[in-house]
Design a protein around this motif. Structure first.
Motif, mmCIF file in Angstrom:
data_model
loop_
_atom_site.group_PDB
_atom_site.id
_atom_site.type_symbol
_atom_site.label_atom_id
_atom_site.label_comp_id
_atom_site.label_asym_id
_atom_site.label_seq_id
_atom_site.Cartn_x
_atom_site.Cartn_y
_atom_site.Cartn_z
ATOM 1 N N THR A 176 0.831 -1.209 0.000
ATOM 2 C CA THR A 176 0.000 0.000 0.000
ATOM 3 C C THR A 176 0.860 1.252 0.000
ATOM 4 O OG1 THR A 176 -1.667 -1.218 1.286
ATOM 5 C CG2 THR A 176 -1.909 1.174 1.175
ATOM 6 N N LYS A 179 2.359 1.856 -3.516
ATOM 7 C CA LYS A 179 1.342 2.382 -4.431
ATOM 8 C C LYS A 179 1.041 3.847 -4.135
ATOM 9 C CE LYS A 179 -0.900 -2.110 -5.117
ATOM 10 N NZ LYS A 179 -2.105 -2.938 -4.822
ATOM 11 N N ALA A 180 0.983 4.199 -2.862
ATOM 12 C CA ALA A 180 0.714 5.589 -2.482
ATOM 13 C C ALA A 180 1.848 6.512 -2.923
ATOM 14 C CB ALA A 180 0.513 5.688 -0.970
ATOM 15 N N LYS A 183 1.904 8.220 -6.203
ATOM 16 C CA LYS A 183 0.903 9.260 -6.443
ATOM 17 C C LYS A 183 1.198 10.579 -5.718
ATOM 18 C CE LYS A 183 -2.794 5.749 -6.772
ATOM 19 N NZ LYS A 183 -3.176 5.978 -8.192
ATOM 20 N N ASN A 278 -5.658 3.277 3.890
ATOM 21 C CA ASN A 278 -5.996 3.171 2.466
ATOM 22 C C ASN A 278 -5.073 4.092 1.682
ATOM 23 O OD1 ASN A 278 -7.407 5.890 2.055
ATOM 24 N ND2 ASN A 278 -8.652 5.014 3.700
ATOM 25 N N ILE A 279 -4.971 3.857 0.404
ATOM 26 C CA ILE A 279 -4.002 4.578 -0.424
ATOM 27 C C ILE A 279 -4.231 6.079 -0.386
ATOM 28 C CG2 ILE A 279 -3.223 4.945 -2.805
ATOM 29 C CD1 ILE A 279 -3.577 1.960 -3.288
ATOM 30 N N GLU A 280 -5.495 6.502 -0.487
ATOM 31 C CA GLU A 280 -5.802 7.933 -0.514
ATOM 32 C C GLU A 280 -5.325 8.614 0.774
ATOM 33 O OE1 GLU A 280 -7.932 5.495 -1.238
ATOM 34 O OE2 GLU A 280 -8.008 5.786 -3.415
ATOM 35 N N ALA A 281 -5.538 7.955 1.915
ATOM 36 C CA ALA A 281 -5.117 8.535 3.196
ATOM 37 C C ALA A 281 -3.593 8.570 3.305
ATOM 38 C CB ALA A 281 -5.715 7.733 4.350
ATOM 39 N N VAL A 283 -1.508 8.964 0.781
ATOM 40 C CA VAL A 283 -1.074 10.064 -0.087
ATOM 41 C C VAL A 283 -1.297 11.408 0.598
ATOM 42 C CG1 VAL A 283 -1.515 11.263 -2.260
ATOM 43 C CG2 VAL A 283 -1.443 8.753 -2.215
ATOM 44 N N GLU A 284 -2.453 11.578 1.184
ATOM 45 C CA GLU A 284 -2.777 12.844 1.845
ATOM 46 C C GLU A 284 -1.826 13.118 3.001
ATOM 47 O OE1 GLU A 284 -6.558 15.010 4.150
ATOM 48 O OE2 GLU A 284 -6.799 13.044 3.205
ATOM 49 N N LYS A 285 -1.549 12.104 3.817
ATOM 50 C CA LYS A 285 -0.672 12.303 4.971
ATOM 51 C C LYS A 285 0.776 12.562 4.536
ATOM 52 C CE LYS A 285 -1.527 12.358 8.648
ATOM 53 N NZ LYS A 285 -1.782 13.514 9.538
ATOM 54 N N ASN A 287 1.880 13.860 1.718
ATOM 55 C CA ASN A 287 1.970 15.213 1.153
ATOM 56 C C ASN A 287 1.936 16.272 2.246
ATOM 57 O OD1 ASN A 287 2.212 14.570 -1.594
ATOM 58 N ND2 ASN A 287 0.000 14.451 -1.886
#
Length: 328
Positions: A176, A179-180, A183, A278-281, A283-285, A287
């Motif tokens: 995970t 993959k993150a 992005k 999850n991947i979106e979380a 990426v957000e963290k 960044n």
């Protein structure tokens, strides 16, 4: 006190490290034996008495159990400390060949219920979360602790450097994380420190995402503290943990640490240093940490002040007190 530890060797990872650190520290004042695979030898000090036993053998084989019972009688320990459920069954069944029923204490390293763990006279959970799954005759909590090690500077990082520590297995969530990282919106270098069965799968994933020049699978190292100290960020991407040694090592050595919101991570780190699994979380963290790095340093500095809760001496003292309650 004569203390016998048993360890079902798989590879040198978290459970093995806890066992080794505990044996090494206990051996300063007590007589310590360790029953396990000879591969553990480079990690134990000279005061720990290694007895080679292959716990891969059939746990219900009466001849093997009798052999184990003879080893136990020769050592004549005051207490037996097990670290895996398989050898708990072996030790418990071997006692049927013995007159002296040596008390068994077991450490529960993961938040997974094992019915056979009920055979232990005492269970030790490494966190309150793990204690829910600790089903011995009597159960307590003792937090993991580590010995402090001096660190070495590698020099200034050319890129924002991230480190992940752990066995290369699905439960550690490195797939995970990778993959993150494909992005995120900043340049980086990731070092994943550890060995395991998922190595080739992770290598293939890195290659498929064209991240070969950014992500390195470092393998097993003896100086994990240096990799943490020399990184800008340590990340724990696991989907399941007891009380992660990587987290404790981060409290000792990291500049900033963030972790998935599992187990007791939010309780130990606070809400701002954890994120959803999850991947979106991810990426957000990632960044946000890169963009607001000074803020995260201040947040984590408060957590670093709790490191005395995780020193090896405190853990050993609590285990010795637990042993004494089992000895008649």
């Amino acid at each position: 006190m004569t203390i016998l530890h048993t360890l079902h060797w798989v590879q040198f990872a978290g459970t093995e490290k806890v066992c080794v650190d505990l044996c090494n520290e206990l051996s300063k004042e007590h007589t310590v034996y360790l029953l396990t695979n000879e591969k553990i030898k480079p990690y134990i000090n000279e005061n720990v008495n290694l007895v080679e036993v292959d716990f891969e053998k059939n746990r219900y084989n009466p001849f093997f159990l009798y052999q184990v019972s003879k080893i136990l009688e020769r050592i004549n320990p005051d207490v037996i400390h097990i670290h895996n459920t398989k050898e708990l069954e072996i030790i418990y069944n071997a006692r049927f060949f013995m007159q002296k029923k040596v008390p068994i204490i077991g450490s529960r390293h993961n938040p997974i219920l094992k019915k056979k763990f009920a055979l232990a006279d005492m269970g030790v959970a490494v966190s309150d979360e793990t204690r829910i799954y600790t089903n011995a005759k009597r159960n307590i909590t003792i937090l993991n602790g580590i010995p402090y090690k001096e660190v070495e500077d590698f020099g200034k990082n050319e890129k924002f450097t991230i480190v992940g520590i752990g066995r290369l297995a699905p439960v550690k969530g490195f797939h995970t994380l990778i993959k993150a990282l494909s992005k995120i919106d900043f340049d980086f270098k990731l070092n994943i420190v550890g060995e395991g069965e998922q190595k080739q799968e992770l290598q293939n994933l890195i290659k498929s995402l064209a991240l070969d020049d950014k992500i390195q699978l470092v393998g097993f190292v003896r100086n994990v503290q240096d990799y943490i100290h020399n990184s800008d960020l340590q990340i724990i991407s696991s989907s399941e943990e007891g009380l992660s040694l990587a987290l404790i090592e981060g409290i000792f050595y990291a500049k900033v640490l963030v972790a998935t919101d599992i187990a007791n991570h939010k309780e130990l780190l606070g809400e701002n240093l954890v994120f959803d699994n999850n991947i979106e979380a991810f990426v957000e963290k990632l960044n946000d940490v890169n963009k607001n790095y000074a803020k995260y340093i201040k947040l984590f500095e408060k957590i670093k002040q709790t490191k005395d809760n995780y020193i090896i001496e405190k853990m050993v003292k609590q285990y010795v007190e637990a042993y004494k309650t089992l000895i008649k």
